[in-house]
Design a protein around this motif. Structure first.
Motif, PDB file in Angstrom:
ATOM      1  N   GLY A  44       0.960  -1.069   0.056  1.00 55.65           N
ATOM      2  CA  GLY A  44      -0.106   0.141  -0.196  1.00 55.65           C
ATOM      3  C   GLY A  44       0.916   0.979  -0.064  1.00 55.65           C
ATOM      4  N   PHE A  45       0.808   2.010  -1.133  1.00 54.49           N
ATOM      5  CA  PHE A  45       1.599   3.354  -1.022  1.00 54.49           C
ATOM      6  C   PHE A  45       1.221   4.276   0.116  1.00 54.49           C
ATOM      7  N   SER A  46       0.049   4.313   0.574  1.00 55.63           N
ATOM      8  CA  SER A  46      -0.035   5.343   1.612  1.00 55.63           C
ATOM      9  C   SER A  46       0.759   4.664   2.947  1.00 55.63           C
ATOM     10  N   THR A  47       0.486   3.535   3.206  1.00 52.19           N
ATOM     11  CA  THR A  47       1.200   2.833   4.245  1.00 52.19           C
ATOM     12  C   THR A  47       2.635   2.892   4.073  1.00 52.19           C
ATOM     13  N   VAL A  48       3.338   2.673   3.138  1.00 50.25           N
ATOM     14  CA  VAL A  48       4.890   2.762   2.919  1.00 50.25           C
ATOM     15  C   VAL A  48       5.296   4.180   3.263  1.00 50.25           C
ATOM     16  N   ALA A  70       5.340   6.081  -9.060  1.00 50.75           N
ATOM     17  CA  ALA A  70       3.970   6.330  -8.277  1.00 50.75           C
ATOM     18  C   ALA A  70       3.114   6.719  -9.096  1.00 50.75           C
ATOM     19  N   GLY A  71       3.399   7.770 -10.092  1.00 49.66           N
ATOM     20  CA  GLY A  71       2.356   8.350 -10.850  1.00 49.66           C
ATOM     21  C   GLY A  71       2.007   7.414 -12.208  1.00 49.66           C
ATOM     22  N   ALA A  72       2.460   6.197 -12.234  1.00 46.44           N
ATOM     23  CA  ALA A  72       2.497   5.323 -13.438  1.00 46.44           C
ATOM     24  C   ALA A  72       0.999   4.627 -13.349  1.00 46.44           C
ATOM     25  N   LEU A  77      -1.420   6.426  -8.145  1.00 47.64           N
ATOM     26  CA  LEU A  77      -2.359   7.375  -8.785  1.00 47.64           C
ATOM     27  C   LEU A  77      -1.775   7.899 -10.298  1.00 47.64           C
ATOM     28  N   GLU A  78      -2.695   7.449 -11.467  1.00 52.28           N
ATOM     29  CA  GLU A  78      -1.974   7.824 -12.583  1.00 52.28           C
ATOM     30  C   GLU A  78      -1.782   9.366 -12.737  1.00 52.28           C
ATOM     31  N   ALA A  79      -0.671   9.817 -13.014  1.00 47.49           N
ATOM     32  CA  ALA A  79      -0.630  11.276 -13.328  1.00 47.49           C
ATOM     33  C   ALA A  79      -0.697  11.288 -14.715  1.00 47.49           C
ATOM     34  N   PRO A  80      -1.635  11.834 -15.496  1.00 48.12           N
ATOM     35  CA  PRO A  80      -1.522  11.802 -16.846  1.00 48.12           C
ATOM     36  C   PRO A  80      -0.171  12.437 -17.560  1.00 48.12           C
TER      37      PRO A  80
END
Length: 312
Positions: A44-48, A70-72, A77-80
């Motif tokens: 989990g990204f938030s946990t890490v 992390a944005g992929a 979360l996909e950051a366009p």
């Protein structure tokens, strides 16, 4: 401890680098770990992220700006992507907000080149470019070594185009999964820039215009016929691949008219500096860690995440 104004993270596929920065962008504290995208997807990204922030003693309300994988699409979360050509300021201002987070978290988007004959993408490198403090006017050619090396044309403060050479990945694949594994051994040695085999095979690739495939088996043959040892075989392969990358990139981007901006750090930077010198190219070195931190800090300012910062 100085009160931090922002947390800045470079979140790659396998590694995470996290810094607490003060209101002037100076490093207050830092952590590095193997919690890259691959691992963080399971935990989990938030946990890490929160675990690392807690270990640094970061306030619960401290905002976080992130670049990299992390944005992929497979990330947090996909950051366009922002399409080239585009200014670096446009990219930084496009940071995507993580809506369900307990604090203000933004992820810098990557860049996309949608040419039919040369599609390409980058994530993370755009932030290093923004932090490299390139002159706003004129043309710059930037080399960013790594698993997937990037060569980027920056013109008048904007990214005009770029290309990817998967040199580091090719080295790993060939060393572990090709006939060359018998030459390099189970644990290929690190390569020194002054190794004569590295330099000679780099020069060979440069002289042959980047023709690498026709020379690869010669490394195996040299072990069988000329007593080439594992350490020198690793140097041969490294020199051949890096020389091939430089020859190819130099031809595509017409290198040589201006210094190459070399954004890198550590041993890999030393190898590329030597190889670019063998190619007769002048370099202007930029520390990769300093560049990504500066780029993340600039992104935070562009998105109004730092009290008193700019939002232009």
């Amino acid at each position: 401890m100085t009160t931090p104004a922002i947390a800045a993270a470079d979140w790659g596929t396998t590694r995470l680098r996290l810094w607490l920065l003060d209101a002037q962008g100076n490093v207050v504290a830092e952590r590095r770990g193997d919690d890259g995208m691959t691992s963080a997807r399971e935990k989990g990204f938030s946990t890490v992220l929160e675990d690392h922030l807690a270990a640094l003693g970061a306030p619960d309300t401290l905002p976080v700006v992130i670049c990299g994988m992390a944005g992929a699409r497979q990330g947090w979360l996909e950051a366009p992507y922002v399409d080239v050509p585009a200014t670096l300021a446009e990219v930084l201002r496009g940071a995507a907000r993580v809506d369900d987070a307990r604090r203000d978290i933004r992820i810098v988007p990557g860049m996309a080149q949608r040419l039919a004959e040369a599609p390409d993408v980058m994530r993370g490198e755009e932030t290093q470019l923004a932090g490299a403090k390139l002159a706003g006017r004129g043309r710059h050619l930037v080399c960013m070594p790594g698993t997937h090396s990037k060569w980027v044309r920056v013109e008048d403060g904007g990214v005009a185009g770029f290309g990817t050479w998967p040199t580091g990945e090719l080295y790993s694949v060939l060393a572990a999964h090709s006939i060359l594994r018998h030459s390099l051994g189970d644990r290929p040695a690190s390569v020194a820039a002054d190794n004569l085999h590295f330099r000679r095979w780099c020069e060979t690739a440069l002289e042959n215009g980047g023709d690498v495939s026709s020379r690869l088996f010669s490394i195996r043959a040299a072990g069988l016929l000329q007593g080439l040892g594992p350490d020198d075989a690793a140097a041969c392969l490294s020199g051949l691949l890096i020389g091939g990358e430089i020859a190819s990139a130099r031809r595509r981007h017409e290198a040589g008219k201006e210094p190459i901006i070399l954004i890198t750090s550590g041993a890999l930077g030393v190898l590329y500096s030597a190889a670019l010198g063998l190619a007769g190219l002048e370099i202007q070195p930029v520390d990769a860690d300093e560049a990504v931190r500066a780029g993340l800090f600039e992104a935070a300012n562009h998105n109004g995440m730092i009290a008193g910062g700019t939002t232009a």
